[in-house]
Design a protein around this motif. Structure first.
Motif, PDB file in Angstrom:
ATOM      1  N   ARG A 223       0.840  -1.188   0.000  1.00  0.00           N
ATOM      2  CA  ARG A 223       0.000   0.000   0.000  1.00  0.00           C
ATOM      3  C   ARG A 223       0.880   1.245   0.000  1.00  0.00           C
ATOM      4  N   MET A 224       0.465   2.265  -0.733  1.00  0.00           N
ATOM      5  CA  MET A 224       1.133   3.561  -0.753  1.00  0.00           C
ATOM      6  C   MET A 224       0.637   4.350   0.453  1.00  0.00           C
ATOM      7  N   VAL A 225       1.557   4.890   1.266  1.00  0.00           N
ATOM      8  CA  VAL A 225       1.127   5.386   2.574  1.00  0.00           C
ATOM      9  C   VAL A 225       1.574   6.793   2.942  1.00  0.00           C
ATOM     10  N   ALA A 226       2.604   7.352   2.311  1.00  0.00           N
ATOM     11  CA  ALA A 226       3.123   8.638   2.785  1.00  0.00           C
ATOM     12  C   ALA A 226       3.794   9.426   1.675  1.00  0.00           C
ATOM     13  N   LEU A 227       3.698  10.742   1.785  1.00  0.00           N
ATOM     14  CA  LEU A 227       4.399  11.671   0.903  1.00  0.00           C
ATOM     15  C   LEU A 227       5.212  12.630   1.749  1.00  0.00           C
ATOM     16  N   ASP A 228       6.458  12.851   1.359  1.00  0.00           N
ATOM     17  CA  ASP A 228       7.255  13.951   1.894  1.00  0.00           C
ATOM     18  C   ASP A 228       7.221  15.084   0.880  1.00  0.00           C
ATOM     19  N   LEU A 229       6.967  16.289   1.345  1.00  0.00           N
ATOM     20  CA  LEU A 229       6.913  17.455   0.482  1.00  0.00           C
ATOM     21  C   LEU A 229       8.047  18.408   0.818  1.00  0.00           C
ATOM     22  N   PHE A 230       8.724  18.916  -0.206  1.00  0.00           N
ATOM     23  CA  PHE A 230       9.680  19.993   0.014  1.00  0.00           C
ATOM     24  C   PHE A 230       8.918  21.253   0.422  1.00  0.00           C
ATOM     25  N   THR A 231       9.469  21.989   1.385  1.00  0.00           N
ATOM     26  CA  THR A 231       8.920  23.289   1.725  1.00  0.00           C
ATOM     27  C   THR A 231      10.053  24.304   1.775  1.00  0.00           C
ATOM     28  N   GLU A 232       9.742  25.530   1.427  1.00  0.00           N
ATOM     29  CA  GLU A 232      10.767  26.574   1.461  1.00  0.00           C
ATOM     30  C   GLU A 232      11.186  26.878   2.891  1.00  0.00           C
ATOM     31  N   SER A 233      10.303  26.592   3.866  1.00  0.00           N
ATOM     32  CA  SER A 233      10.600  26.868   5.265  1.00  0.00           C
ATOM     33  C   SER A 233       9.606  26.143   6.159  1.00  0.00           C
ATOM     34  N   LEU A 234      10.097  25.369   7.118  1.00  0.00           N
ATOM     35  CA  LEU A 234       9.204  24.732   8.085  1.00  0.00           C
ATOM     36  C   LEU A 234       8.462  25.777   8.909  1.00  0.00           C
ATOM     37  N   ASP A 235       9.080  26.924   9.138  1.00  0.00           N
ATOM     38  CA  ASP A 235       8.400  27.984   9.883  1.00  0.00           C
ATOM     39  C   ASP A 235       7.191  28.500   9.110  1.00  0.00           C
TER      40      ASP A 235
END
Length: 273
Positions: A223-235
């Motif tokens: 099963r496909m379960v997670a995506l990580d997304l790039f973000t310019e800033s966690l803040d």
């Protein structure tokens, strides 16, 4: 080379709710699309990829009925190809079981003018993939998808960093993915900027520590379960979610949204260097 193209989130017949929730998560969504195949969608478009909410309109579950047997959540891993017919034949010759490609489109209104965004896609034999699809997408009109007005997101998201699958047989699934031309496999699997991760379900709690109610195999072998997304800033992501009352888990290098808020998958934001 075969790059990562997009991730599909199956929302079944809950498109209104899904679109409202993903807007709340800080994504700019494209207007609702109506495929000639019968499904409906919204996209969150990034610099070189996108996230697709896919479902069916009220009373139209019978259209593309084979799609709605999959559970809600992450159900599509799409690779980009410039020539679907040629890649289809190459994979077949290499012994990969693939289904016939097909053409479809959906209307898109640009500057008041209706245009047709068109595609040619094919998928790995559905008997080899549980709870979703691994497929290949040829964009005939990419200029109708990657539009500047759709690529800026309040949560700071700029792309898909990683795509995670759990499997009872990670080695077998990894071997299948590595047969896709252009997949980079020097220690990790990557399609363009996107890392492809395949784990045994027992490893999920370590990968997503602190996230509750993790997706399971839903009766399948994978099963496909997670995506990580790039973000310019966690803040930036942090502030966006705070302003909208979205619960999340902030750690030193990531920020995670649990499946109950992300509609069946783990969404994790990571800051790119």
């Amino acid at each position: 080379m075969t790059d990562f193209d997009h991730a599909v989130i199956n929302v079944l017949g809950r498109m209104d709710e899904a679109a409202e929730q993903y807007a709340r998560l800080g994504f700019t969504l494209t207007p609702r699309g109506y495929h000639t195949l019968g499904s409906i969608n919204h996209l969150a478009v990034f610099r070189d990829s996108y996230l697709e909410l896919l479902g069916y309109a009220p009373g139209e579950r019978d259209k593309r009925a084979e799609m709605w047997v999959h559970p809600a959540g992450l159900t599509g891993l799409a690779f980009r190809t410039g020539n679907a017919a040629s890649l289809h034949d190459d994979l077949q010759r290499d012994g990969v079981a693939v289904e016939q490609y097909r053409d479809f489109s959906r209307p898109v209104t640009i500057d008041g003018q209706e245009r047709n965004a068109s595609f040619r896609t094919f998928q790995v034999d559905r008997r080899d993939v549980d709870n979703g699809r691994i497929f290949f997408c040829q964009h005939n009109t990419p200029e109708l998808i990657w539009r500047p007005e759709w690529q800026s997101h309040a949560n700071g998201a700029t792309g898909i960093a990683a795509f995670t699958i759990i499997s009872n047989d990670p080695n077998r699934l990894s071997a299948l993915l590595k047969r896709v031309p252009g997949i980079y496999t020097d220690g990790t699997m990557r399609a363009g900027r996107t890392t492809l991760r395949v784990f045994h379900p027992s490893q999920m709690p370590d990968l997503c520590s602190g996230v509750s109610l993790l997706p399971d195999l839903a009766g399948g072998a994978m099963r496909m379960v997670a995506l990580d997304l790039f973000t310019e800033s966690l803040d930036v992501t942090n502030a966006c979610l705070d302003a909208r009352g979205v619960p999340y888990l902030r750690e030193r290098t990531s920020l995670s949204i649990a499946p109950d808020a992300a509609l069946g998958l783990v969404l994790r934001f990571i800051e790119y260097a």
